[in-house]
Scaffold this motif. Structure first.
Motif, mmCIF file in Angstrom:
data_model
loop_
_atom_site.group_PDB
_atom_site.id
_atom_site.type_symbol
_atom_site.label_atom_id
_atom_site.label_comp_id
_atom_site.label_asym_id
_atom_site.label_seq_id
_atom_site.Cartn_x
_atom_site.Cartn_y
_atom_site.Cartn_z
ATOM 1 N N ILE A 1 -1.930 0.140 6.476
ATOM 2 C CA ILE A 1 -0.734 0.460 5.795
ATOM 3 C C ILE A 1 0.192 -0.856 6.290
ATOM 4 O O ILE A 1 0.387 -1.054 7.387
ATOM 5 C CB ILE A 1 -0.094 1.700 6.483
ATOM 6 C CG1 ILE A 1 -1.199 2.803 6.204
ATOM 7 C CG2 ILE A 1 1.266 2.131 5.605
ATOM 8 C CD1 ILE A 1 -0.757 3.967 7.048
ATOM 9 N N ILE A 2 1.010 -1.210 5.316
ATOM 10 C CA ILE A 2 2.051 -2.210 5.555
ATOM 11 C C ILE A 2 3.408 -1.870 5.167
ATOM 12 O O ILE A 2 3.507 -1.020 3.883
ATOM 13 C CB ILE A 2 1.755 -3.435 4.710
ATOM 14 C CG1 ILE A 2 0.411 -4.133 5.069
ATOM 15 C CG2 ILE A 2 3.083 -4.584 4.572
ATOM 16 C CD1 ILE A 2 0.150 -5.492 4.612
ATOM 17 N N PHE A 3 4.474 -2.014 5.987
ATOM 18 C CA PHE A 3 5.778 -1.541 5.646
ATOM 19 C C PHE A 3 6.745 -2.616 5.660
ATOM 20 O O PHE A 3 6.890 -3.474 6.729
ATOM 21 C CB PHE A 3 6.125 -0.247 6.654
ATOM 22 C CG PHE A 3 7.662 0.124 6.477
ATOM 23 C CD1 PHE A 3 8.174 0.661 5.206
ATOM 24 C CD2 PHE A 3 8.363 -0.621 7.135
ATOM 25 C CE1 PHE A 3 9.482 1.065 4.978
ATOM 26 C CE2 PHE A 3 10.039 -0.142 7.182
ATOM 27 C CZ PHE A 3 10.382 0.690 6.035
ATOM 28 N N TYR A 4 7.666 -2.766 4.647
ATOM 29 C CA TYR A 4 8.787 -3.582 4.722
ATOM 30 C C TYR A 4 10.219 -2.625 4.461
ATOM 31 O O TYR A 4 10.286 -2.069 3.465
ATOM 32 C CB TYR A 4 8.891 -4.623 3.864
ATOM 33 C CG TYR A 4 7.524 -5.630 4.060
ATOM 34 C CD1 TYR A 4 7.133 -6.126 5.270
ATOM 35 C CD2 TYR A 4 6.664 -5.565 2.890
ATOM 36 C CE1 TYR A 4 6.279 -6.946 5.203
ATOM 37 C CE2 TYR A 4 5.313 -6.449 3.241
ATOM 38 C CZ TYR A 4 5.195 -7.215 4.517
ATOM 39 O OH TYR A 4 4.065 -7.852 4.617
ATOM 40 N N GLY A 5 11.011 -2.867 5.169
ATOM 41 C CA GLY A 5 12.432 -2.086 4.657
ATOM 42 C C GLY A 5 13.178 -1.221 5.825
ATOM 43 O O GLY A 5 13.090 -1.904 7.223
ATOM 44 N N ASP A 6 14.120 -0.295 5.582
ATOM 45 C CA ASP A 6 14.592 0.675 6.584
ATOM 46 C C ASP A 6 13.827 0.725 7.741
ATOM 47 O O ASP A 6 12.895 1.217 7.923
ATOM 48 C CB ASP A 6 15.250 1.714 5.766
ATOM 49 C CG ASP A 6 16.117 2.540 6.727
ATOM 50 O OD1 ASP A 6 16.194 2.095 7.874
ATOM 51 O OD2 ASP A 6 16.682 3.350 6.257
ATOM 52 N N VAL B 1 -0.188 -1.895 10.148
ATOM 53 C CA VAL B 1 -0.822 -2.850 10.551
ATOM 54 C C VAL B 1 0.288 -4.275 10.369
ATOM 55 O O VAL B 1 -0.016 -5.508 10.887
ATOM 56 C CB VAL B 1 -2.006 -3.250 9.893
ATOM 57 C CG1 VAL B 1 -3.169 -2.248 9.865
ATOM 58 C CG2 VAL B 1 -1.678 -3.332 8.291
ATOM 59 N N GLU B 2 1.212 -4.301 9.626
ATOM 60 C CA GLU B 2 2.285 -5.309 9.339
ATOM 61 C C GLU B 2 3.257 -4.754 9.125
ATOM 62 O O GLU B 2 3.535 -3.665 8.259
ATOM 63 C CB GLU B 2 1.758 -6.530 8.385
ATOM 64 C CG GLU B 2 2.765 -7.338 8.315
ATOM 65 C CD GLU B 2 2.378 -8.408 7.181
ATOM 66 O OE1 GLU B 2 3.095 -8.785 6.315
ATOM 67 O OE2 GLU B 2 0.982 -8.737 7.251
ATOM 68 N N TYR B 3 4.840 -4.926 9.558
ATOM 69 C CA TYR B 3 5.814 -4.372 9.292
ATOM 70 C C TYR B 3 6.670 -5.308 9.426
ATOM 71 O O TYR B 3 6.903 -6.322 10.318
ATOM 72 C CB TYR B 3 6.233 -3.033 9.998
ATOM 73 C CG TYR B 3 6.262 -3.291 11.427
ATOM 74 C CD1 TYR B 3 7.661 -3.456 11.907
ATOM 75 C CD2 TYR B 3 5.132 -2.825 12.230
ATOM 76 C CE1 TYR B 3 7.689 -3.459 13.447
ATOM 77 C CE2 TYR B 3 5.404 -3.029 13.641
ATOM 78 C CZ TYR B 3 6.654 -3.130 14.078
ATOM 79 O OH TYR B 3 6.822 -3.459 15.560
#
Length: 473
Positions: free
Chosen positions: A160-165, A177-179
């Protein structure tokens, strides 16, 4: 004398605290929760047993994933009319084309109050209904311990990769695994807060080392807070979001293989009022668009119908089925059937049976007289009919009788899911009126009449009389 006055003052403070505690206990209902421990983590149920001896279904596992990669784009404060109304047609042409003529399913998702970000993320990922107590911790979100889609995906080995709030990073620490988290406090920032998300897109869309990508854009919400939903800044921001959705969609289509299709989900956590705020229950605040876009769906044709209304909590159950994961134990959501409508009848019945079993078990663990609940009764009837369908299926019956019975069973399950979800949702909103009334009486007694009592014993005795009186009433 001073000691006596000190004791009296201390007694008054304790009584005050008791009154406030009783009122809050009634105002913040206890949420529905599954039992902890081994029972709650039991293996998924098998298909309903066919009647008669010697026939057993061998489908006892969670169904495999329906989609290879899933991208969730959450646009903060995205109202339904920003996509389905005139603003959508003017500023989001690509999204409008996909909604009207593409391979997509469109819904209006209803978000329950409080319409603030952290409780809404919880609702989207757990399928449960957070309460107003979550507003208190919205600014300092602790890690989410409830069973949820993110935890299930990580446990299953999904990357799972996340970008944002950065609320997501606080709720789900060590799950990505990356944010790259962005802060929501600088509401005057309409541009950089979103650019810090988009700058990762070109690189991450070329990679194959992820299964679930989550993007949370804050710019639209900031514009709403500062200038309102009718601001001239809303249009360019919607156009920016439309271009981002176009880029993601085209990339997902270009990378599809013959095995499994990809899925793009577009949603909002909440909407915004006519003044640009949120937190309440106005139509603009609770109605958000929910789009499922995938080559797995049939291309739309004919006139576009008004989007069907679903609950925001339905997303967790639907994505769990789509990713081949168990449905979160505390979810009160229903599977959104059109998303799996292209699968075989046996698969569709399996999906709704898993959802019904999870909801009925949650009802059992939170309701003493669960067997008398209409939803539970409907589920048992549907389960029995499902067993009859399995019997015909295993016998090799391919007639129209099998198809018609399957449609009947599917309808029974959907009715059961709707009623079960409603029963569980009502429990969350059941305020303890007795505790609230007693707490109010104690506080009012203190404010209005405590000064007329000579000592703490008389005052406390009077309060105790009111508590007993309220209980009798």
């Amino acid at each position: 004398m001073r000691l006596r006055s000190g004791v009296f003052a201390s007694s008054c403070l304790l009584v005050q605290a008791l009154g406030v505690a009783l009122f809050l206990r009634g105002f913040f209902p206890v949420p529905v929760r599954s039992l902890p421990g081994r029972e709650a983590r039991a293996d998924p149920p098998a298909e309903p047993a066919p009647p008669g001896a010697g026939m057993v279904s061998n489908w006892t596992k969670i169904p495999p994933p329906l989609f290879k990669k899933v991208v969730i784009v959450l646009i903060d404060a995205l109202r339904d009319d920003f996509v389905f109304g005139s603003k959508g047609k003017q500023f989001m042409p690509y999204t409008t084309q996909v909604v009207e003529k593409g391979t997509s399913y469109s819904f209006i998702a209803e978000a329950k109050p409080p319409t603030v970000t952290m409780p809404r993320i919880k609702a989207l990922m757990t399928g449960s209904i957070p309460g107003f107590i979550d507003v208190v911790v919205n600014l300092n979100s602790p890690a989410l311990l409830d069973d949820n889609l993110i935890w299930q995906a990580k446990t299953a080995g999904k990357r799972i990769i996340f970008y944002g709030d950065d609320t997501w990073v606080k709720l789900f620490p060590k799950h990505f695994v990356e944010y790259d988290g962005t802060t929501s406090f600088f509401v005057s920032d309409f541009t950089e807060v979103d650019d810090n998300v988009t700058r990762h897109l070109d690189r991450v869309l070329k990679r194959e080392d992820w299964d679930l990508l989550i993007l949370h854009y804050l710019g639209l919400d900031h514009i709403g807070h500062m200038t309102g939903p009718n601001s001239p800044l809303v249009g360019p921001k919607l156009r920016e979001m439309d271009n981002i959705l176009k880029k993601i969609h085209i990339s997902l289509l270009s990378k599809e293989e013959s095995s499994l299709p990809n899925l793009l989900v577009v949603c909002g956590d909440h909407g915004m009022s006519e003044t640009g705020s949120h937190g309440g229950s106005s139509e603009g605040e609770v109605h958000t668009p929910l789009l499922f876009i995938s080559s797995a769906f049939e291309k739309r044709s004919g006139p576009l119908a008004q989007p069907e209304h679903v609950q925001q909590t339905d997303l967790a159950s639907t994505l769990a089925i789509g990713l081949g994961l168990p449905i979160s134990r505390n979810s009160v959501g229903n599977l959104i059937l059109p998303v799996v409508g292209g699968k075989t009848m046996r698969e569709q019945l399996r999906f709704v049976h898993l959802n019904g079993f999870q909801l009925s078990r949650l009802l059992q663990q939170n309701t003493l007289a669960y067997e008398k609940d209409p939803g539970y009764e409907h589920f048992k009837i549907a389960e029995k009919s499902h067993g009859n369908w399995i019997k015909l299926y295993l016998e090799g019956n391919n007639s129209e009788i099998l198809l018609n019975l399957g449609k009947k069973v599917l309808k029974q399950y959907l009715e059961a899911l709707k009623t079960l979800s409603s029963s569980l949702s009502k429990q969350v909103a059941q305020y303890d009126m007795y505790s609230m009334m007693v707490g109010t009486v104690i506080i009012m007694e203190y404010v209005l009449v405590n000064s007329s009592w000579s000592d703490d014993a008389d005052f406390c005795a009077h309060v105790w009389y009111f508590i007993c009186y309220c209980k009798d009433v």
